[in-house]
Motif scaffolding. Structure first.
Motif, mmCIF file in Angstrom:
data_model
loop_
_atom_site.group_PDB
_atom_site.id
_atom_site.type_symbol
_atom_site.label_atom_id
_atom_site.label_comp_id
_atom_site.label_asym_id
_atom_site.label_seq_id
_atom_site.Cartn_x
_atom_site.Cartn_y
_atom_site.Cartn_z
ATOM 1 N N UNK B 284 0.845 -1.206 0.000
ATOM 2 C CA UNK B 284 0.000 0.000 0.000
ATOM 3 C C UNK B 284 0.875 1.248 0.000
ATOM 4 N N UNK B 285 1.888 1.270 0.839
ATOM 5 C CA UNK B 285 2.727 2.473 0.899
ATOM 6 C C UNK B 285 3.539 2.644 -0.378
ATOM 7 N N UNK B 286 3.995 1.547 -0.976
ATOM 8 C CA UNK B 286 4.758 1.688 -2.219
ATOM 9 C C UNK B 286 3.871 2.265 -3.309
ATOM 10 N N UNK B 287 2.636 1.785 -3.379
ATOM 11 C CA UNK B 287 1.741 2.298 -4.404
ATOM 12 C C UNK B 287 1.362 3.737 -4.114
ATOM 13 N N UNK B 288 1.231 4.087 -2.828
ATOM 14 C CA UNK B 288 0.952 5.491 -2.490
ATOM 15 C C UNK B 288 2.061 6.389 -2.988
ATOM 16 N N UNK B 289 3.291 5.905 -2.956
ATOM 17 C CA UNK B 289 4.400 6.712 -3.465
ATOM 18 C C UNK B 289 4.220 6.973 -4.954
ATOM 19 N N UNK B 290 3.809 5.935 -5.681
ATOM 20 C CA UNK B 290 3.611 6.115 -7.114
ATOM 21 C C UNK B 290 2.522 7.139 -7.366
ATOM 22 N N UNK B 291 1.424 7.040 -6.597
ATOM 23 C CA UNK B 291 0.330 7.991 -6.760
ATOM 24 C C UNK B 291 0.765 9.400 -6.381
ATOM 25 N N UNK B 292 1.595 9.509 -5.367
ATOM 26 C CA UNK B 292 2.070 10.838 -4.961
ATOM 27 C C UNK B 292 2.874 11.491 -6.067
ATOM 28 N N UNK B 293 3.722 10.690 -6.744
ATOM 29 C CA UNK B 293 4.516 11.273 -7.836
ATOM 30 C C UNK B 293 3.583 11.783 -8.928
ATOM 31 N N UNK B 294 2.516 11.054 -9.166
ATOM 32 C CA UNK B 294 1.527 11.472 -10.149
ATOM 33 C C UNK B 294 0.867 12.789 -9.737
ATOM 34 N N UNK B 295 0.485 12.894 -8.465
ATOM 35 C CA UNK B 295 -0.159 14.121 -7.989
ATOM 36 C C UNK B 295 0.800 15.294 -8.106
ATOM 37 N N UNK B 296 2.065 15.046 -7.799
ATOM 38 C CA UNK B 296 3.067 16.117 -7.901
ATOM 39 C C UNK B 296 3.113 16.640 -9.329
ATOM 40 N N UNK B 297 3.081 15.713 -10.304
ATOM 41 C CA UNK B 297 3.091 16.145 -11.701
ATOM 42 C C UNK B 297 1.897 17.021 -12.033
ATOM 43 N N UNK B 298 0.705 16.632 -11.539
ATOM 44 C CA UNK B 298 -0.497 17.417 -11.830
ATOM 45 C C UNK B 298 -0.413 18.805 -11.197
ATOM 46 N N UNK B 299 0.115 18.871 -9.985
ATOM 47 C CA UNK B 299 0.222 20.187 -9.326
ATOM 48 C C UNK B 299 1.188 21.079 -10.074
ATOM 49 N N UNK B 300 2.294 20.496 -10.529
ATOM 50 C CA UNK B 300 3.285 21.311 -11.248
ATOM 51 C C UNK B 300 2.650 21.884 -12.512
#
Lengths: 239, 417
Positions: B284-300
């Motif tokens: 779960x935490x590893x996948x959350x990291x992947x999702x976080x990187x995705x969110x970071x891209x959207x915010x940028x």
């Protein structure tokens, strides 16, 4: 979401009115104040009843209302002798700790605040119970209803001195082994009562009275602001 | 026949696997644990009492130091509580910056978590790899606030200042020059948003490296599968939140269910586990990291398109710029009042919770109308997790205690406060 909270407040009022409970909606969620006699029964209903279903206890903490609304500078009356209001102030920092003026006889001093979460209804609720007026103040324990209350009640006991009747293992949690006092009470000084140092003669760590002078860097003031005047806020001692 | 008693052992506060200062008194029957009694409070700093004696803005630094591996999320909860009582809302650009930094903080936390969890269980390589990524994120923190870890960047009303236009570059040293230096500075040629974007695009490949080290590793699986199982109903009863709850299959994430900042406008998924053991929580935490990187891209992407203010213009809460303060009388007076007395927050109480990387971090703030809080109570996610330690390690053996401490992602700053 506001509508859902108003519905919850109305349902809580109808359900628990005869136990003397009071439900108020403030800026973020419904606050329900329950008299201590009905604490356990109300909590059990909130967990089990279908329309509430507060399955999780998120937080439980203590409150000490002793100095609510006290200030160190008088800001209401600004007269020609303005500067002296600070010099002759009445706040906690101006005196040594034993001499400070403090309203410890306030009507209802200690309370236990519980935050509940309902996953199914996606709602939060804040419960409040004023502890009994004996010394030490007592509140029934919620451990059997929500196991999460275990450590939170231990912490509240440690920091406020509220005894939880029915708790299986009520001992200190955060303070030092052999600590005397309840640190978060308003009459407990910020720098504490004892300090610790290593004594080379006795070759061990010893406890001594604190050598720090109490001081206030920023006086506590309350300024009534007309922008917020139309908010009606539940006074803390409304039970 | 000789009497056999259980063996009581101290897993002392000084221990490399104790994740801070944790004292566990273990009662053991041979190698199997019969009872665990965690003694906490060795890092108790009196944050709640100190916050009562300081104006609101001066306590933001304390919030950083609570869960000291996910700093900005703690600040976010406290700052949102103050904003709720004041009745203000940060401008959209500030909200997106806050979400960006919340997700970078989630990456910081999970990278440290996977590194130390693996280190405790014997896999040392992951630790070094994870900290290499953490360095990039801490450079982001430093670029925006000046401090690598404890930034005090969020303020009531927005964030302290906008993202810088340039990213600091590595300097030439005796050990790093020429082509090496150019590789190190590869992402730092443009603005900070370019750097973050390059980092977020490169991150999934790094995550695959960590997966290749741990996920199908049979030693890892032997250490974590079926260890520390928590059923969904027990997890709710025990007050779990975050990955501990989602690893047991309960679909509950504050970013989706009770969205705050601008999470409603961002597209991401929330991973769920099935069995509630350590291995599921790891996934779960590893996948959350992947999702976080995705969110970071959207915010940028959003931040590039939408310039704007990052602080509410209300001068009664937010200090004026230095230039205005030196030129304008009202600004000078506001500056003086704010930095001597501080602003007064109207009376009321609020509980504001954010989805911190460890779970639900909440700040219960009570104000009586003064310039200092009347009561600040911090609800740390690790507190109920550690309280459930006894139940989680029943029947397991001593090395599993280390696995469970790791999977609960315990950090003593927030538990002891």
């Amino acid at each position: 979401m506001r509508k859902q909270q108003q519905d919850l407040r109305d349902r809580l009022e109808t359900e628990f009115a005869e136990q003397g409970a009071v439900a108020v909606l403030d800026c973020d969620c419904v606050n329900l104040t329950i008299p201590v006699e009905h604490w356990l029964a109300t909590a059990r209903t909130l967990r089990d009843a279908r329309e509430f279903e507060f399955a999780q206890l998120t937080d439980l903490c203590g409150m000490d209302y002793a100095t609510y609304g006290q200030t160190e500078w008088d800001t209401e009356r600004v007269t020609g002798s303005g500067f002296s209001r600070g010099v002759e102030g009445t706040g906690l920092g101006r005196f040594a700790w034993p001499d400070r003026p403090m309203d410890v006889n306030c009507e209802q001093r200690f309370a236990v605040i519980v935050h509940l979460l309902s996953i199914r209804q996606n709602q939060r609720l804040r419960l409040r119970c004023f502890a009994t007026k004996d010394s030490p103040p007592r509140v029934p324990s919620l451990v059997d209803i929500w196991n999460a209350a275990n450590w939170y009640e231990r912490e509240t006991f440690d920091l406020y001195g509220v005894i939880f009747d029915g708790h299986p293992d009520l001992r200190r949690l955060l303070t030092d082994y052999g600590f005397v006092g309840h640190p978060l009470r308003k009459d407990f000084p910020l720098s504490g009562n004892v300090e610790v140092r290593y004594d080379p003669e006795q070759k061990r760590v010893i406890y001594e009275p604190v050598s720090i002078e109490p001081r206030v860097l920023v006086p506590r003031v309350i300024r009534s602001d007309s922008r917020y005047a139309d908010r009606d806020v539940e006074k803390p001692t409304d039970a | 026949m000789a009497e056999i008693r259980n063996f009581t052992m101290n897993f002392g506060p000084q221990h490399p696997a104790a994740h801070g200062v944790l004292r566990l008194v273990l009662e053991m029957d041979g190698e199997t644990i019969v009872h665990v009694d965690p003694h906490v409070g060795l890092l108790h700093r009196g944050t709640e009492k100190l916050a009562e004696s300081k104006p609101f803005n001066q306590s933001i630094g304390y919030m950083d130091r609570l869960d000291y591996v996910s700093m900005m999320c703690n600040e976010h909860a406290y700052v949102r509580a103050i904003e709720a009582l004041l009745g203000i809302e940060a401008p959209p650009r500030a909200q997106y910056i806050r979400v960006l930094f919340d997700e970078l903080t989630r990456l910081l936390n999970h990278l440290l978590w996977v590194g130390t969890h693996a280190l405790d269980l014997g896999a040392m390589t992951v630790f070094l790899y994870a900290f290499r990524e953490r360095e990039q994120i801490m450079d982001c923190y430093e670029a925006v606030s000046g401090a690598r870890m404890h930034a005090t960047y969020y303020r009531p009303g927005g964030v302290y200042r906008d993202l810088p236009l340039e990213m600091p570059k590595h300097q030439e040293t005796r050990w790093c020059k020429g082509a090496d230096l150019a590789t190190r500075n590869a992402w730092r040629g443009g603005s900070m948003l370019d750097f973050i974007q390059a980092f977020a695009e490169d991150f999934p490949a790094r995550l695959d490296e960590y997966h290749s080290l741990l996920t199908d590793n049979r030693i890892w699986k032997q250490r974590t599968v079926d260890v520390g199982i928590v059923t969904a109903s027990r997890a709710l009863q025990l007050g779990f939140s975050g990955p501990m709850l989602r690893g047991s299959g309960v679909e509950w994430d504050l970013r989706k269910k009770q969205p705050y900042a601008v999470y409603e406008h961002i597209d991401f998924e929330v991973p769920l586990g099935m069995n509630g053991d350590c291995y599921d929580r790891y996934l779960v935490r590893m996948e959350e990291m992947r999702q976080s990187a995705n969110i970071v891209g959207q915010c940028v992407a959003w931040l590039r398109e939408h310039p704007g203010p990052v602080m509410v213009p209300d001068q009664k809460i937010v200090p004026p710029t230095r230039e205005a303060m030196k030129n304008d009388m009202e600004s000078l007076i506001h500056h003086f009042k704010l930095f001597t007395e501080g602003y007064c927050v109207p009376a009321g109480q609020v509980y504001s919770a954010v989805e911190a990387p460890k779970g639900e971090f909440g700040c219960y703030l009570v104000s009586d109308g003064a310039n200092k809080p009347f009561r600040v109570h911090l609800r740390a996610p690790g507190f109920p997790h550690l309280a459930a330690m006894n139940e989680m390690v029943q029947g397991h053996m001593l090395p599993d205690v280390v696995a469970v401490i790791g999977t609960q992602d315990i950090v003593f700053g927030e538990i002891d406060r």
